[in-house]
Write an enzyme that holds these catalytic residues in place. Sequence first.
Site, short mmCIF file in Angstrom:
data_model
loop_
_atom_site.label_atom_id
_atom_site.label_comp_id
_atom_site.label_asym_id
_atom_site.label_seq_id
_atom_site.Cartn_x
_atom_site.Cartn_y
_atom_site.Cartn_z
N GLU A 50 3.83 102.88 -12.22
CA GLU A 50 2.41 102.70 -12.55
C GLU A 50 1.88 103.86 -13.40
OE1 GLU A 50 1.26 102.00 -8.49
OE2 GLU A 50 2.38 100.12 -8.58
N ASN B 90 4.08 105.26 0.00
CA ASN B 90 3.26 105.57 -1.18
C ASN B 90 1.97 104.76 -1.05
OD1 ASN B 90 2.10 105.91 -3.68
ND2 ASN B 90 3.66 104.74 -4.80
N TRP B 91 0.89 105.47 -0.71
CA TRP B 91 -0.38 104.77 -0.47
C TRP B 91 -1.12 104.40 -1.75
CZ3 TRP B 91 -3.68 106.35 4.39
CH2 TRP B 91 -2.98 105.94 5.54
N LYS B 92 -0.64 104.91 -2.89
CA LYS B 92 -1.31 104.64 -4.18
C LYS B 92 -2.81 104.97 -4.05
CE LYS B 92 2.36 101.42 -5.06
NZ LYS B 92 2.90 100.29 -5.81
N GLY C 142 5.63 95.65 -5.87
CA GLY C 142 4.44 94.86 -5.54
C GLY C 142 4.56 93.38 -5.87
N GLU D 182 13.65 102.44 -8.41
CA GLU D 182 12.63 101.40 -8.22
C GLU D 182 12.63 100.47 -9.42
OE1 GLU D 182 9.29 102.38 -5.31
OE2 GLU D 182 8.72 103.30 -7.19
N HIS E 57 6.33 107.53 -11.41
CA HIS E 57 6.21 106.18 -10.84
C HIS E 57 5.92 105.17 -11.96
CE1 HIS E 57 4.56 102.77 -8.66
NE2 HIS E 57 5.26 103.20 -7.63
N SER F 220 9.12 96.30 -3.10
CA SER F 220 8.95 95.14 -2.19
C SER F 220 9.76 95.24 -0.90
CB SER F 220 9.27 93.84 -2.93
OG SER F 220 8.29 93.61 -3.92
N GLY G 223 5.56 100.90 -0.77
CA GLY G 223 4.16 100.86 -1.20
C GLY G 223 3.32 100.07 -0.21
N GLY G 224 3.06 98.81 -0.54
CA GLY G 224 2.16 97.96 0.24
C GLY G 224 2.39 98.00 1.75
#
Length: 232
Positions: free
Chosen positions: A87, A7-9, A158, A152, A85, A194, A215-216
Amino acid sequence: MQFIIGNWKMNGTRKEKDTMTATISRKKTSARVILCLPFTLLSGENHGVLIGAQDISEHDNGAYTGDISGKMIAETGAKYVIVGHSERRSNHDETNKMIKTKAENAIKNKLIPIICIGETLAEHKSGATKAVITKMMKENLPISGKFIVAYEPRWAIGTGLTPTPEQTAQIINMIYEYLKKHNHGTTPIVYGGSINATNAKSFISIPHINGLLIGGASLKTKTFLPIIDSIS
Ligand code: PGA
């Protein structure tokens, strides 16, 4: 089969997408790798890598400035879309009802929704996780159609924090039993929050986990490829 979903956001350029997808396409892996990209990167060369969006409108068309419909996403060649998600829930006040409509809209447009569910830190601390997850499953999941459930924990996204594999196993098992009871026994369940190359293996080996949402660590080949390797 295990899913590895990046997930590149709101990150990434066309050049970075090109490098990542070209690199993934050269990899020998039994995992199904999916990259969920910003809308602007969905179309164009993807070197055969599966692509997903990160949100979908509840509506089919009309006066919804800035929104993107399921039909528009499908037209780019994307096959998946993240729905609900953390966010989106926090920053855009998405409700359970909206999330279910978005998931159904994805299915209607032949996209596979990756439906995110997870508890907040306060809910985790107060022992409400199971109740929260059950409510989300009742209110977010479509009755029929193909979808993926992503567990999640919202406090793990994150932050570098994760639940223990034992805590995760309990929740995953509960999700699995719920899905089975509702005729979705073969629905894939992935964990996200994470994940990195060091902890990927301990999560992937939890019973009934069918992959990871990252993600990251999905942004750079240096951190993403070792996670794919942990599956192969
Ligand atoms: P993270 O994000 O891997 O950076 O914690 C996961 C996600 O938001 O899906």
